[in-house]
Enzyme design. Structure first.
Site, PDB file in Angstrom:
ATOM      1  N   GLY A   1       0.822  -1.201   0.000  1.00  0.00           N
ATOM      2  CA  GLY A   1       0.000   0.000   0.000  1.00  0.00           C
ATOM      3  C   GLY A   1       0.854   1.248   0.000  1.00  0.00           C
ATOM      4  N   CYS A   2       0.210   2.372  -0.236  1.00  0.00           N
ATOM      5  CA  CYS A   2       0.948   3.626  -0.356  1.00  0.00           C
ATOM      6  C   CYS A   2       1.505   4.072   0.996  1.00  0.00           C
ATOM      7  CB  CYS A   2       0.070   4.705  -0.979  1.00  0.00           C
ATOM      8  SG  CYS A   2      -1.564   4.871  -0.236  1.00  0.00           S
ATOM      9  N   TYR A   3       0.641   4.172   2.012  1.00  0.00           N
ATOM     10  CA  TYR A   3       1.157   4.539   3.335  1.00  0.00           C
ATOM     11  C   TYR A   3       2.199   3.540   3.819  1.00  0.00           C
ATOM     12  CZ  TYR A   3      -2.531   8.096   4.147  1.00  0.00           C
ATOM     13  OH  TYR A   3      -3.345   9.200   4.098  1.00  0.00           O
TER      14      TYR A   3
END
Lengths: 343, 343, 343, 343
Positions: A148-150
């Site tokens: 995921g991005c985070y």
């Protein structure tokens, strides 16, 4: 040329993947599916692609997709669960940009995503596609779970501290901020320009789905699951994540700058900035880079790590292509060497 | 009507002060000075004032200013040092929006502001104008130091926890984000739309001038100076500060929501949001409110406090007017009851 | 106090109307309806209203609404058609912010709005609520059609030229630009921050629904329907309309500046700027003003008129309140004297 | 590899030129000068270049520059006047992005730019670098005047109509809107985020320096200087120009869509959109494309042409590289085939 399929290319990670693959020297999009837009040309939906492709969206036909060398899923949760098994069994490799295979514990996944896990039998072969910790496992992987991005921004920032065992892992803090594109290309009032511009707020403080993913990665690195307070915020802009990370140092003698520079010296997409730097999200916009700076403010006992990525590139589609490059023996940076457009 | 002077009204806190005073039921701007723009009508510089005032900027003449009941300084550091003494000696009260009188320790001030303190003899009578902790001292004050924008947002967020002695004060974290107007109306490349929009970054991690001010306030409240890591960030928008505050709880049994609601029950400008809220900066834009939410994510031992203000209102000019109201016996909310324009 | 009802207050014109009425010295919102949100407090949906009202949305009950002195419709097209008749018959006055009663020709309305006209029998009593041309008819009106946002900006800009008969009316051009709030608070992909920010485009060039409304107004003023090319554009911002108007002069001797100043000398909400001005949308943000400048570039034969309004205020809710003030004998500017928040 | 010099690379056109040349397959930046920043690494000023170049700024030394094959001027007006002659005499070709050689009439240039023309003797050999009308003259040119940003967008939009003699040339209207980057990377209050975001206005209505340049080009194409009203506006965004053009048709029978498609069929960087289109600035952001749509609203006698470019690419640095490609016999699109990053 690697023939790539893309399932669900009408969202922001989809169009970003198209942009990267259309300019890639060793791969090309061959089948691009969308249930709702079958028959429509890609460049009718995304005018930035005019002149770069004549492809049209097709129905997500497993047979057609299985003729690809690799299929990317840029879909909502659950779709890759339903389709990956068949593709894998036909010999097509799968790179999933959704969260379907990121969490190794199916029960934990179900709890956070609010639905039964649709393919627990595939979890064993799924490789978490963060090359900076899993590079050796990726070339032979058949099924990649793109982080995921985070989790990408936060994990890359904490890894050197945790690997070195320098900090109190009971009270880590990750204060993260994301551009609105992280919410996807869905019609929702909260992401209207009128709601999200000239405004700033935290969200999901009680618990965000990326929390268990981050804990899994940091736990792998630290040897035990840390205590982490993770607070995401919504930035009034399109692209970019900045994570400001806080950790109390147990050891005050280590040269943090040297630690970070050495840890990432061989990483093509992690750029440790000079001492005193404040990385800007725009410096990585449209690129696969993560820029990191490490500080110890006022000479105190707290390390502050600043980590920026483009949530749609290193936080999604670029990292997916980086994994593809590694899986197919291409140079890791192939198709990923663009320079951020600034300003 | 209270006759108000404004020194240095060509910046953003200046024009905001003008907006508030021109609509105030019990005060009016009488003398508005600017060395560089003397003779120019206010509404030529600020067209939003067309139809609301015929005033023009004048030279900063102490004699003229001393005829006012109160003089506001919306100036760079050092100007109030130079002029406040004369005004006070003539009986004019002073409300300083700069940092000149915020720090009680002149040597500490000099160290952070890089210049000698110009008026240490006035420090004794300066009152730190945060009504939520100093309301009783303000009515009789002759010289008010209006708190900084970050200090207002951060202090109001931490005060209930520190007063109650609930948290480990050695490792507080304040991750704060501000709109660009906090940098003032100065020509500087870094604040151009092309540099600051569609971008996000931390700055001043090594040490920001608001740090000693926050430490002073939190120290007053806690009984001893805490350990605080304060990291400011620049938001791609005009107005608003959000501070996300992190503190490790020593006591897990206290109902934090009730604590905050009770602490601020009588405060006209502090709004404790319902449990689970994420206050938005736009909800306070143009208003003197501070909105706060308190969380304990995942039932863990870390308190997360979210605090938002408009940096130019509660963080500057609105708080200045709130102090004026208290000093002159007007209703505390006079001229400060506007509703935020949304969207 | 005038008791006001608002039907459909969950959109942007609705919340703006609430903001204006809650601060109005002579009126107050008494009944606020929303079919989908009945029971919810207004300030739960719009946190800027916290501390300013305890009202909750109710079902749109005609009986309850009829107890109001006036009912505002901030609804999609067709709703006022369906409900206005009953309210009027019970003696409640109606101010409609939708387009339902703006076009006098029911067939023309149907053609542009793609549905049958639901209340042609009420058209005779509907007054087009542009006070600058209809002030005398408004006090006795029972049913007001509040002008559209573009028509307000464009008409106020052209009126002096057309009344004076100075220009070739066959080839007028109105190049208009609007902030995104003009599209309302509806979940739609095109208005997401990710789609509409850092972007600019024309839309509706083939024909926009405001075209016949503008033609009707300009035709009334000019004595015959002009030829007008009207091109709207979408600005990457929340509020504000700027219309740049072009007309070829038949008479080169008239002092256009004087013409405009005289025409609008008595108008409280039209501000003719000094010669050479370029009005900014932010100077009217949140206010009911229209600012206008008139130019004759390079001394040529083409007049350029620049007209700015806040689309949600003078272009909608503020103009609605201005009409209410006139209908109920209040000062025309009551509740509409706020100063734009700048920056 | 073509060795390129860049004089004045610290501005926005400079960094954009660097981005394009660093990724160019047949050219590379060899000497990059800045009087004020000599000695500083490029990537210290522009962190997006980290990892892409080790160059540093040098003093603008004519000797060093003359060793380049071509020198680009990305400088304020007058600098190319002073330096171009020497470089040309030493055999180095010059591509000037400033306005120094755009206007053939030195007296006219002086009038609009408010200073004497510094190199009238070079005007004869200067070629106006708009390939769509001057492609044949560019390969042999020694001195290229890169067109301005507005002139590029406006001229490309009008050319087909004027070449075909279809419109009344006495009353053309060009309503143009530009992102803030057009104003350059200079510290100026008006371009601060706080001044230019959430705001829109026209500027320079009395006369903008691009007007004589546009008139010269349109005059060349039409055979006589037209009457043009040109009004630029400032958009609250970084990049992009949209020009909405209005012309009264003398001939109503011509198929405008076909006319435009044929005129630009062979042009690699002009994309005529399908009928009914509204080109978006973001679709060309970071690219050298001009996208154009042509309309005849309501079947009337007025043609509306919508033309979008990225002001820093097709409006400056990209067009400069396009000229370089043509001058040195490279493929015209070399280094200019990137896809716009969207969203």
């Amino acid at each position: 040329m690697i023939r790539a399929g893309i399932v669900g290319a009408t969202g922001y990670t989809g169009v970003e993947l198209l942009r990267l693959l259309l300019a890639h020297p060793g791969a090309e999009p061959a089948v691009v599916t969308s249930r709702g837009n079958a028959g429509e040309r890609l460049d009718a939906m995304f005018p930035n692609l005019r002149g770069h492709t004549d492809l049209a969206f097709t129905e997500p036909d497993p047979g057609l997709l299985a003729e690809c060398d690799v299929v990317f899923f840029a879909t909502p949760h659950g779709v890759a669960h339903a389709m990956a098994g068949e593709l894998l069994s036909r010999g097509t490799r799968v790179i999933d940009l959704s969260a379907d295979f990121r969490i190794r514990d199916a029960a934990l996944w179900s709890r956070w995503y609010g639905q039964p896990h649709g393919a627990p039998e595939l979890l064993d072969q799924a490789v978490y596609g963060l090359p900076e910790i899993n590079r050796k496992r990726i070339p032979d992987a058949r099924l990649i779970a793109v982080p995921g991005c985070y989790p990408t921004a936060v994990s890359l920032g904490f890894i050197p501290l945790l690997e070195a065992g320098l900090v109190d892992t009971a009270h880590l803090v990750a204060d993260a901020k994301s551009g609105v594109s992280g919410a996807g290309r869905k019609a929702q009032v909260g992401m209207l320009l009128c709601e999200a511009s000239e405004n700033f707020k935290a969200y999901g403080v009680a618990g965000h789905r990326h929390l268990p993913e981050i804990l899994q990665t940091l736990g792998d690195v630290a040897g035990q699951t840390p205590g982490l307070t993770f607070v995401p915020h919504l930035l009034p802009m399109i692209r970019g994540i900045e994570a400001s990370l806080y950790a109390v140092l147990k050891d005050m003698d280590t040269d943090l700058q040297a630690l970070y520079e050495q840890r990432y010296a061989a990483e093509p997409f992690v750029d440790v900035m000079p001492p005193g730097s404040h990385p800007e999200t725009r410096s990585v916009r449209g690129t696969n880079r993560c820029r990191i700076a490490v500080h110890r403010p006022q000479g105190g006992d707290t390390a502050v790590v600043l980590s920026v990525i483009d949530n749609l590139v290193k936080g999604a589609s670029g990292q997916a292509v980086q994994n593809m490059n590694l899986m197919f023996g291409l140079p890791e940076t192939a198709g990923l060497d663009g320079i951020a457009v600034l300003p």
